[in-house]
Design a protein around this motif. Structure first.
Motif, PDB file in Angstrom:
ATOM      1  N   UNK A 327       0.997  -1.236  -0.147  1.00  0.00           N
ATOM      2  CA  UNK A 327      -0.097   0.067   0.065  1.00  0.00           C
ATOM      3  C   UNK A 327       0.782   1.259   0.066  1.00  0.00           C
ATOM      4  N   UNK A 328       1.871   1.240   0.777  1.00  0.00           N
ATOM      5  CA  UNK A 328       2.787   2.386   0.839  1.00  0.00           C
ATOM      6  C   UNK A 328       3.475   2.674  -0.153  1.00  0.00           C
ATOM      7  N   UNK A 329       4.068   1.581  -0.913  1.00  0.00           N
ATOM      8  CA  UNK A 329       4.686   1.928  -2.202  1.00  0.00           C
ATOM      9  C   UNK A 329       3.847   2.332  -3.270  1.00  0.00           C
ATOM     10  N   UNK A 330       2.604   1.570  -3.358  1.00  0.00           N
ATOM     11  CA  UNK A 330       1.569   2.278  -4.346  1.00  0.00           C
ATOM     12  C   UNK A 330       1.109   3.906  -4.094  1.00  0.00           C
ATOM     13  N   UNK A 331       0.890   4.162  -2.788  1.00  0.00           N
ATOM     14  CA  UNK A 331       0.630   5.696  -2.571  1.00  0.00           C
ATOM     15  C   UNK A 331       1.590   6.374  -2.752  1.00  0.00           C
ATOM     16  N   UNK A 332       3.088   6.259  -2.764  1.00  0.00           N
ATOM     17  CA  UNK A 332       4.317   6.933  -2.721  1.00  0.00           C
ATOM     18  C   UNK A 332       4.033   7.349  -4.454  1.00  0.00           C
ATOM     19  N   UNK A 333       4.072   6.157  -5.054  1.00  0.00           N
ATOM     20  CA  UNK A 333       4.139   6.289  -6.653  1.00  0.00           C
ATOM     21  C   UNK A 333       3.247   7.022  -7.301  1.00  0.00           C
ATOM     22  N   UNK A 334       1.942   7.079  -6.619  1.00  0.00           N
ATOM     23  CA  UNK A 334       0.963   7.928  -7.185  1.00  0.00           C
ATOM     24  C   UNK A 334       1.161   9.216  -6.713  1.00  0.00           C
ATOM     25  N   UNK A 335       1.650   9.475  -5.721  1.00  0.00           N
ATOM     26  CA  UNK A 335       1.814  10.985  -5.112  1.00  0.00           C
ATOM     27  C   UNK A 335       3.068  11.607  -6.113  1.00  0.00           C
ATOM     28  N   UNK A 336       3.917  10.786  -6.669  1.00  0.00           N
ATOM     29  CA  UNK A 336       5.014  11.118  -7.412  1.00  0.00           C
ATOM     30  C   UNK A 336       4.500  11.472  -9.056  1.00  0.00           C
ATOM     31  N   UNK A 337       3.753  10.541  -9.521  1.00  0.00           N
ATOM     32  CA  UNK A 337       3.184  10.694 -10.685  1.00  0.00           C
ATOM     33  C   UNK A 337       1.805  11.332 -11.066  1.00  0.00           C
ATOM     34  N   UNK A 338       0.992  11.473 -10.008  1.00  0.00           N
ATOM     35  CA  UNK A 338      -0.191  11.989 -10.215  1.00  0.00           C
ATOM     36  C   UNK A 338      -0.315  13.425 -10.813  1.00  0.00           C
ATOM     37  N   UNK A 339      -1.321  13.717 -11.498  1.00  0.00           N
ATOM     38  CA  UNK A 339      -1.275  15.042 -12.144  1.00  0.00           C
ATOM     39  C   UNK A 339      -1.532  16.283 -11.197  1.00  0.00           C
ATOM     40  N   UNK A 340      -0.803  17.477 -11.384  1.00  0.00           N
ATOM     41  CA  UNK A 340      -0.888  18.449 -10.428  1.00  0.00           C
ATOM     42  C   UNK A 340      -1.880  19.572 -11.427  1.00  0.00           C
ATOM     43  N   UNK A 382       7.991  25.778  -8.843  1.00  0.00           N
ATOM     44  CA  UNK A 382       7.464  26.088  -7.562  1.00  0.00           C
ATOM     45  C   UNK A 382       5.934  25.579  -7.390  1.00  0.00           C
ATOM     46  N   UNK A 383       5.133  25.616  -8.648  1.00  0.00           N
ATOM     47  CA  UNK A 383       3.724  25.234  -8.380  1.00  0.00           C
ATOM     48  C   UNK A 383       3.833  23.736  -8.385  1.00  0.00           C
ATOM     49  N   UNK A 384       4.568  23.062  -8.998  1.00  0.00           N
ATOM     50  CA  UNK A 384       4.558  21.520  -9.295  1.00  0.00           C
ATOM     51  C   UNK A 384       4.887  20.860  -7.770  1.00  0.00           C
ATOM     52  N   UNK A 385       5.714  21.368  -7.138  1.00  0.00           N
ATOM     53  CA  UNK A 385       6.006  20.956  -5.711  1.00  0.00           C
ATOM     54  C   UNK A 385       4.993  21.511  -4.583  1.00  0.00           C
ATOM     55  N   UNK A 386       4.999  22.792  -4.718  1.00  0.00           N
ATOM     56  CA  UNK A 386       4.529  23.448  -3.523  1.00  0.00           C
ATOM     57  C   UNK A 386       2.864  23.977  -3.611  1.00  0.00           C
ATOM     58  N   UNK A 387       2.288  23.895  -4.792  1.00  0.00           N
ATOM     59  CA  UNK A 387       1.097  24.307  -4.894  1.00  0.00           C
ATOM     60  C   UNK A 387      -0.028  23.396  -4.007  1.00  0.00           C
ATOM     61  N   UNK A 388      -0.816  23.624  -3.552  1.00  0.00           N
ATOM     62  CA  UNK A 388      -1.861  22.765  -2.778  1.00  0.00           C
ATOM     63  C   UNK A 388      -2.004  21.414  -3.035  1.00  0.00           C
ATOM     64  N   UNK A 389      -2.025  20.961  -4.507  1.00  0.00           N
ATOM     65  CA  UNK A 389      -2.214  19.590  -4.754  1.00  0.00           C
ATOM     66  C   UNK A 389      -0.811  19.175  -5.351  1.00  0.00           C
ATOM     67  N   UNK A 390       0.407  19.951  -4.868  1.00  0.00           N
ATOM     68  CA  UNK A 390       1.773  19.624  -5.654  1.00  0.00           C
ATOM     69  C   UNK A 390       2.177  18.369  -5.355  1.00  0.00           C
ATOM     70  N   UNK A 391       3.416  17.964  -5.900  1.00  0.00           N
ATOM     71  CA  UNK A 391       4.046  16.840  -5.419  1.00  0.00           C
ATOM     72  C   UNK A 391       4.377  16.768  -3.711  1.00  0.00           C
ATOM     73  N   UNK A 392       5.045  17.687  -3.247  1.00  0.00           N
ATOM     74  CA  UNK A 392       5.544  17.766  -1.903  1.00  0.00           C
ATOM     75  C   UNK A 392       4.537  17.734  -1.019  1.00  0.00           C
TER      76      UNK A 392
END
Length: 480
Positions: A327-340, A382-392
């Motif tokens: 589950x953790x692996x799947x969620x991390x991968x989704x967080x990295x690749x999901x559309x921002x 900046x937006x890719x990482x730090x926006x409200x639904x950004x990766x980070x």
């Protein structure tokens, strides 16, 4: 496990201790071996959970700067001539980027007064000494300045306060000035010149507001107040010009003359200018992105290391096929690749800034592509990482559920430790069972031993009695 027994065996032909130990072991060893195997499994699982949690925590730490848009706005400032002035970004400030022309017209100066040479430093008579600073009004009180704006203190050496011969020394006056609790910031010293001893008074801080004047009626001390602002010993404010606009300050350091910057003037350059350039700190953001990629690859390695299975040996790692790991692996991968959805510019995914994944799921950085993105689409990064639904931000939220106090990892760790604790209870129960079984078997075998001993004694008595009956023919061992 066997204890002390009262008989070595049936007529000394059996080792009861060995028999009891073998029987107890046959009953108990399988149970203790099972507990040992389970404990080893739990400990391996606990260690694996700890390693995974550590890698996940490091990965979350790498997100701390990337999820805050302000961290992307780190600024650096440069001076084209560090001998004229230096500049730095003030703590917690983010000045606007830009270039400024700076001229240093005048450096700040401390006020200094020097008395005439004293005829006799060991006897300057008695009297009073008063010192008054100008204050923010920057005009001597004697010249019409607001006396209430500055600070004042007095030294009074009346005859009664002088030493036994009724005199005051220059050193005593110096010490009294320096030790005065209401001294506003002036230091007294004595220099011994060819002309004689002289009292030197120097303001601790620079600028006109820290200038001062002295009034003294000591017969042996004559202090002339300086009024000529061109005199090197007179207090001066620092004066700089930023893009032709004048800024005055009491010290050589100017804070927020350019908002967010601290500028320190070192030398005048009247009629000339130097450049101050404020720019975005690309080094800082690049380092944060590199740390992020490194932490992610370390986490991916943990995912891989903990999910191994060897078909030949049928051996697997502690978390192989574990639901938490999957589950953790799947969620991390989704967080990295999901559309921002809040992305801007041309940066829509990590690949848009030169960060790509290999066949093993690990990331690598195309330095040229990253530098190009930082140079031409900084806001997009900046937006890719730090926006409200950004990766980070979305990864940080996901990981909080696992790493927070009382979260998934704490619950899993508590569960494993609870099972290990239960094994301790099982061990104690098995040990108690072994003691009871040993005691029971020893009692049974000792009882048998006693019975056999009694039967042997009875048999020997019967044999002896039968042999002594009349008509019983004894068989002789002698050969005739």
């Amino acid at each position: 496990m066997a204890g002390t027994i009262s008989s070595p065996g049936f007529g000394s032909t059996l080792d009861v201790s060995a028999i009891v130990t073998a029987l107890v072991n046959a009953e108990i060893v399988p149970k203790t071996s099972n507990i040992d195997r389970r404990e080893a499994t739990y400990q391996s699982e606990l260690s694996a959970i700890g390693l995974l949690q550590s890698a996940l925590s490091d990965f979350q730490s790498s997100l701390s700067g990337l999820k805050d848009a302000d961290s992307f706005n780190a600024r650096t400032v440069s001076s084209s001539d560090l001998t004229i002035a230096t500049a730095s970004v003030m703590s917690g400030q983010q000045p606007s980027t830009g270039s400024y022309k700076l001229e240093v017209s005048q450096l700040a100066n401390s006020h200094k007064l020097i008395s005439d040479a004293v005829a006799d430093a060991d006897d300057i008579g008695t009297g009073t000494f008063t010192l008054t600073t100008f204050g923010a009004d920057k005009l001597a009180p004697s010249d019409g300045g607001d006396a209430g704006d500055g600070e004042s203190f007095s030294i009074d050496f009346s005859t009664a306060d002088a030493d036994t011969d009724g005199t005051v020394t220059l050193a005593e006056l110096r010490d009294a000035i320096n030790d005065a609790e209401d001294n506003p910031g002036v230091t007294a010293a004595i220099i011994n010149t060819d002309a004689g001893a002289q009292l030197v008074l120097t303001s601790d801080d620079t600028g006109l507001e820290n200038a001062f004047e002295v009034s003294s009626n000591f017969s042996g001390v004559n202090v002339t107040n300086l009024v000529d602002t061109n005199d090197v010993n007179y207090a001066k404010d620092a004066i700089i010009e930023i893009d032709g606009q004048t800024v005055t300050g009491s010290s050589n350091t100017f804070e927020n003359a350019i908002e967010g910057l601290s500028i320190t003037a070192l030398k005048t350059n009247v009629g000339e200018t130097i450049d101050l350039n404020v720019s975005a700190s690309t080094t800082s953001i690049r380092q944060q992105i590199e740390s992020f990629v490194t932490a992610y690859n370390t986490l991916q390695q943990q995912f891989s290391d903990q999910s191994q299975y060897d078909a030949e040996t049928t051996q697997s790692t502690p978390l192989f096929a574990d639901s938490l790991l999957r589950t953790l692996s799947t969620q991390v991968r989704a967080g990295m690749t999901g559309k921002v959805s809040t992305s801007v510019g041309n940066i829509e995914a990590l690949a848009s800034m030169g960060i790509v994944s290999d066949n093993e799921g690990k990331l690598s950085i195309d330095t040229e592509a990253l530098n190009d993105a930082i140079e031409n689409d900084y806001d997009g990064i900046v937006a890719l990482f730090s926006s409200s639904d950004g990766i980070a931000n979305r990864l940080d939220t996901t990981l909080d559920n696992y790493l927070n106090s009382g979260g998934t990892f704490d619950q899993r760790t508590d569960s494993i430790n609870s099972r290990i604790s239960d094994l301790t209870d099982e061990r104690e129960a098995v040990a108690l069972r072994a003691e009871k079984l040993e005691a029971r078997l020893l009692a049974q075998f000792n009882a048998m031993s006693q019975l056999v001993s009694q039967l042997n004694s009875t048999g020997e008595w019967l044999t002896s009695s039968l042999q002594s009956l009349p008509g019983v023919v004894r068989q002789s061992n002698d050969s005739n």
